[in-house]
Enzyme design. Structure first.
Site, mmCIF file in Angstrom:
data_model
loop_
_atom_site.group_PDB
_atom_site.id
_atom_site.type_symbol
_atom_site.label_atom_id
_atom_site.label_comp_id
_atom_site.label_asym_id
_atom_site.label_seq_id
_atom_site.Cartn_x
_atom_site.Cartn_y
_atom_site.Cartn_z
ATOM 1 N N ALA A 80 5.094 -1.531 8.571
ATOM 2 C CA ALA A 80 4.627 -2.477 9.592
ATOM 3 C C ALA A 80 4.942 -3.885 9.147
ATOM 4 N N TYR A 109 -0.865 -9.738 15.348
ATOM 5 C CA TYR A 109 -0.774 -8.607 14.407
ATOM 6 C C TYR A 109 -1.731 -7.493 14.804
ATOM 7 N N SER A 110 -3.021 -7.843 14.957
ATOM 8 C CA SER A 110 -3.997 -6.772 15.224
ATOM 9 C C SER A 110 -3.784 -6.168 16.608
ATOM 10 N N ALA A 111 -3.277 -6.981 17.555
ATOM 11 C CA ALA A 111 -2.985 -6.427 18.883
ATOM 12 C C ALA A 111 -1.846 -5.415 18.794
ATOM 13 N N SER A 112 -0.860 -5.701 17.944
ATOM 14 C CA SER A 112 0.254 -4.742 17.808
ATOM 15 C C SER A 112 -0.223 -3.469 17.116
ATOM 16 N N LYS A 113 -1.132 -3.607 16.151
ATOM 17 C CA LYS A 113 -1.663 -2.401 15.483
ATOM 18 C C LYS A 113 -2.531 -1.600 16.456
ATOM 19 N N ASP A 118 12.077 3.056 4.163
ATOM 20 C CA ASP A 118 11.723 1.636 4.269
ATOM 21 C C ASP A 118 12.970 0.834 4.636
ATOM 22 N N ARG A 146 -6.789 -21.126 10.104
ATOM 23 C CA ARG A 146 -5.893 -20.205 10.820
ATOM 24 C C ARG A 146 -6.308 -20.155 12.288
ATOM 25 N N PRO A 169 -4.640 -22.929 -1.190
ATOM 26 C CA PRO A 169 -5.049 -23.305 0.173
ATOM 27 C C PRO A 169 -6.137 -22.374 0.709
ATOM 28 N N ILE A 218 0.844 -1.209 0.000
ATOM 29 C CA ILE A 218 0.000 0.000 0.000
ATOM 30 C C ILE A 218 0.876 1.256 0.000
ATOM 31 N N THR A 248 -5.788 -0.531 10.781
ATOM 32 C CA THR A 248 -6.572 -1.597 10.137
ATOM 33 C C THR A 248 -7.886 -1.836 10.867
ATOM 34 N N ASP A 249 -8.875 -2.326 10.120
ATOM 35 C CA ASP A 249 -10.153 -2.689 10.759
ATOM 36 C C ASP A 249 -9.989 -3.869 11.712
ATOM 37 N N GLU A 250 -8.867 -4.612 11.596
ATOM 38 C CA GLU A 250 -8.676 -5.794 12.459
ATOM 39 C C GLU A 250 -8.552 -5.419 13.935
HETATM 40 P P1 NAD Z 1 3.473 -4.731 3.398
HETATM 41 O O1 NAD Z 1 3.867 -5.853 4.292
HETATM 42 O O2 NAD Z 1 3.233 -4.992 1.954
HETATM 43 O O3 NAD Z 1 4.591 -3.583 3.460
HETATM 44 C C1 NAD Z 1 5.175 -3.182 4.651
HETATM 45 C C2 NAD Z 1 6.407 -2.343 4.317
HETATM 46 O O4 NAD Z 1 6.981 -1.890 5.560
HETATM 47 C C3 NAD Z 1 7.505 -3.115 3.578
HETATM 48 O O5 NAD Z 1 8.009 -2.363 2.501
HETATM 49 C C4 NAD Z 1 8.562 -3.334 4.644
HETATM 50 O O6 NAD Z 1 9.892 -3.408 4.095
HETATM 51 C C5 NAD Z 1 8.384 -2.101 5.510
HETATM 52 N N1 NAD Z 1 8.880 -2.305 6.876
HETATM 53 C C6 NAD Z 1 8.642 -3.364 7.697
HETATM 54 N N2 NAD Z 1 9.312 -3.216 8.851
HETATM 55 C C7 NAD Z 1 9.959 -2.018 8.783
HETATM 56 C C8 NAD Z 1 10.791 -1.307 9.667
HETATM 57 N N3 NAD Z 1 11.115 -1.802 10.881
HETATM 58 N N4 NAD Z 1 11.277 -0.103 9.287
HETATM 59 C C9 NAD Z 1 10.966 0.405 8.056
HETATM 60 N N5 NAD Z 1 10.208 -0.239 7.167
HETATM 61 C C10 NAD Z 1 9.694 -1.445 7.524
HETATM 62 O O7 NAD Z 1 2.219 -4.073 4.094
HETATM 63 P P2 NAD Z 1 0.904 -3.417 3.444
HETATM 64 O O8 NAD Z 1 -0.064 -4.482 3.164
HETATM 65 O O9 NAD Z 1 1.330 -2.493 2.364
HETATM 66 O O10 NAD Z 1 0.353 -2.593 4.690
HETATM 67 C C11 NAD Z 1 0.772 -1.254 4.926
HETATM 68 C C12 NAD Z 1 0.094 -0.715 6.150
HETATM 69 O O11 NAD Z 1 -1.311 -0.731 5.976
HETATM 70 C C13 NAD Z 1 0.372 -1.520 7.415
HETATM 71 O O12 NAD Z 1 0.534 -0.630 8.481
HETATM 72 C C14 NAD Z 1 -0.877 -2.369 7.597
HETATM 73 O O13 NAD Z 1 -1.087 -2.663 8.955
HETATM 74 C C15 NAD Z 1 -1.933 -1.441 7.037
HETATM 75 N N6 NAD Z 1 -3.112 -2.084 6.449
HETATM 76 C C16 NAD Z 1 -2.972 -3.045 5.481
HETATM 77 C C17 NAD Z 1 -4.111 -3.591 4.889
HETATM 78 C C18 NAD Z 1 -4.010 -4.627 3.799
HETATM 79 O O14 NAD Z 1 -5.034 -5.148 3.373
HETATM 80 N N7 NAD Z 1 -2.834 -4.945 3.279
HETATM 81 C C19 NAD Z 1 -5.379 -3.162 5.288
HETATM 82 C C20 NAD Z 1 -5.479 -2.209 6.302
HETATM 83 C C21 NAD Z 1 -4.335 -1.663 6.860
HETATM 84 O O1 DAU Z 2 -8.552 -6.243 7.262
HETATM 85 C C1 DAU Z 2 -7.340 -5.604 7.000
HETATM 86 C C2 DAU Z 2 -6.210 -6.603 7.026
HETATM 87 O O2 DAU Z 2 -6.321 -7.390 5.848
HETATM 88 C C3 DAU Z 2 -4.839 -5.956 7.119
HETATM 89 O O3 DAU Z 2 -4.736 -5.265 8.329
HETATM 90 C C4 DAU Z 2 -3.723 -7.008 7.007
HETATM 91 O O4 DAU Z 2 -2.460 -6.363 6.986
HETATM 92 C C5 DAU Z 2 -3.933 -7.777 5.729
HETATM 93 O O5 DAU Z 2 -2.955 -8.804 5.619
HETATM 94 C C6 DAU Z 2 -5.334 -8.379 5.670
HETATM 95 O O6 DAU Z 2 -5.490 -9.412 6.688
HETATM 96 P P1 DAU Z 2 -6.247 -10.792 6.392
HETATM 97 O O7 DAU Z 2 -5.758 -11.801 7.349
HETATM 98 O O8 DAU Z 2 -7.714 -10.588 6.280
HETATM 99 O O9 DAU Z 2 -5.682 -11.058 4.905
HETATM 100 P P2 DAU Z 2 -5.192 -12.414 4.194
HETATM 101 O O10 DAU Z 2 -5.026 -12.118 2.737
HETATM 102 O O11 DAU Z 2 -4.050 -13.051 4.903
HETATM 103 O O12 DAU Z 2 -6.451 -13.375 4.365
HETATM 104 C C7 DAU Z 2 -7.719 -13.020 3.824
HETATM 105 C C8 DAU Z 2 -8.676 -14.145 4.169
HETATM 106 O O13 DAU Z 2 -8.292 -15.323 3.430
HETATM 107 C C9 DAU Z 2 -8.647 -14.547 5.631
HETATM 108 O O14 DAU Z 2 -9.976 -14.900 6.050
HETATM 109 C C10 DAU Z 2 -7.766 -15.790 5.668
HETATM 110 C C11 DAU Z 2 -7.992 -16.417 4.299
HETATM 111 N N1 DAU Z 2 -6.831 -17.125 3.717
HETATM 112 C C12 DAU Z 2 -5.650 -16.469 3.662
HETATM 113 C C13 DAU Z 2 -4.532 -17.097 3.163
HETATM 114 C C14 DAU Z 2 -3.196 -16.382 3.113
HETATM 115 C C15 DAU Z 2 -6.981 -18.411 3.236
HETATM 116 O O15 DAU Z 2 -8.088 -18.990 3.249
HETATM 117 N N2 DAU Z 2 -5.877 -19.026 2.715
HETATM 118 C C16 DAU Z 2 -4.646 -18.421 2.679
HETATM 119 O O16 DAU Z 2 -3.671 -19.074 2.203
#
Ligand code: NAD
Ligand code: DAU
Length: 341
Positions: A86, A155-159, A36, A278, A210, A15, A128-130
């Protein structure tokens, strides 16, 4: 217009990376700094099209490295911080929770100290909504900004912990901030450990997909560019101290998402493999985005247009995801899953 300095942490990730590109292209009169650490989830190859632009800068630092962060902030005097960096994957937080506390909690606190020190105009904390925990499978309930925080995974506890620190720095020190809480993103450059890019990449390689448990858990999907527009809006117009939920009313069962991808790619549902669930798997997430809509945001993508665009992107950018799945990712995948094939 005055030249502003915007620090984007985690700008080599999914993102943050999309947000860096969005901002570099939309605001040539802003200097966009991508900070980063380049962990397994970060890569700079995604920025080939912007890396030579005058308003793009990259710095490799760990957000938890207090000395380096403080001196960087003193030197650059950023106007705005958009904090994405993160550890982001729930499954990894179940096997290795410590790094989530280190980066997401302690790293955020270091950034808050640095932002306070130089009096930034605004600190936007991307959460995050988590943090709200899970909803029942009842289509009339949604997370609002008032929903109590009840995170279920490390994860969500740390956020949630980092959200509370951001709130405390606002209340105690007057740090100008907003917190955003977004639902599941998808789109270009999504790391293939997450459900949608994992499914697309494996289906394209005729490999088993999976699906955890019975596949009936529900997520609320948002295209990453709609998320970038939301962060841009909050950065510029968010009311100081407010929390904003971001989501586009795109609830889908996981199994529906997987079947949509399989049918779009013309493959067989025999590729689906139900695997052990999970731990602590949240049943359903769903966002009420009314507050952000009142600020002026609305998503441009439906799930149908967004998933079609995303599948096309993965078809046209095989080199990007193949370099990932052919590396260290192989070991991660073997450890995380035991599939028949
Ligand atoms: P991502 O894992 O794709 O990217 C995380 C980035 O942070 C990476 O480039 C990584 O190198 C960098 N990073 C990690 N540890 C670091 C550190 N100690 N110092 C500096 N950089 C570091 O994550 P994402 O999916 O792009 O998520 C970005 C943010 O959005 C996160 O805070 C996540 O909690 C939040 N978020 C993600 C989602 C989602 O669906 N992916 C939804 C809601 C919120
Ligand atoms: O809701 C926001 C969150 O969405 C962000 O805060 C997180 O950073 C992001 O990773 C995402 O979390 P989820 O756990 O929802 O995403 P993930 O893609 O890992 O999983 C989506 C759903 O799919 C979840 O119900 C678990 C399921 N899943 C996931 C994987 C990786 C499977 O069934 N099989 C899989 O292999």
């Amino acid at each position: 217009m005055a030249r502003k300095k915007i620090l984007v942490t985690g700008g080599a990730g999914f993102i943050g990376g999309n947000f860096v590109q969005y901002m570099v292209n939309k605001y040539p009169h802003y200097d966009i700094f991508n900070l980063d650490l380049l962990t397994y989830a970060g890569d700079l190859t995604k920025h080939r099209e912007i890396e030579k632009k005058d308003n793009y800068f990259f710095v490799k630092v760990d957000i938890a490295d207090r000395e380096s962060i403080m001196s960087l902030f003193e030197k650059e005097k950023f106007d705005y911080v958009a904090h994405f960096a993160a550890e982001s994957h729930v499954d990894r937080s179940i096997t290795e929770p410590g790094i989530f506390v280190q980066t997401n909690v302690l790293g955020t606190q270091v950034l808050l100290d640095a932002a306070k020190q130089i009096n930034v105009t605004k600190f936007v904390h991307v959460s995050t909504d988590e943090v709200y925990g899970e909803l029942d499978i009842d289509p009339t309930t949604f997370f609002t900004e008032e929903t109590p925080l009840q995170p279920n995974s490390p994860y969500s506890a740390s956020k949630a912990s980092s959200d509370l620190l951001v709130r405390a720095y606002h209340e105690t020190f007057g740090l100008p901030m907003n917190i955003t809480r977004c639902s599941n993103n998808y789109g270009p450059f999504h790391f293939p450990e997450k459900l949608i890019p994992l499914t697309i990449s494996r289906v394209l390689n005729d490999e088993k997909v999976p699906v955890y448990g019975d596949g009936k858990n529900i997520r609320d999907w948002l295209h990453v560019i709609d998320h970038c527009a939301a962060i841009d809006l909050v950065l510029h117009k968010g009311i100081n101290g407010e929390v904003y939920n971001v989501g586009g009313h795109n609830e889908r069962k996981n199994i529906e998402v997987v079947k949509t991808i399989i049918s779009t790619l013309g493959k067989s549902e025999d590729l689906i493999e139900f695997v052990t669930d999970r731990l602590g798997h949240d049943k359903r997430y769903a966002i009420d985005p009314t507050k952000l809509e009142k600020l002026g945001w609305k998503p441009n993508y439906t799930f149908e247009t967004g998933i079609a665009q995303t599948i096309d992107w993965y078809l046209n950018n095989k080199l990007w995801w193949e370099q990932i799945i052919n590396g260290e990712y192989q070991n991660y995948f073997k450890k995380q899953y035991s599939l028949n094939k």
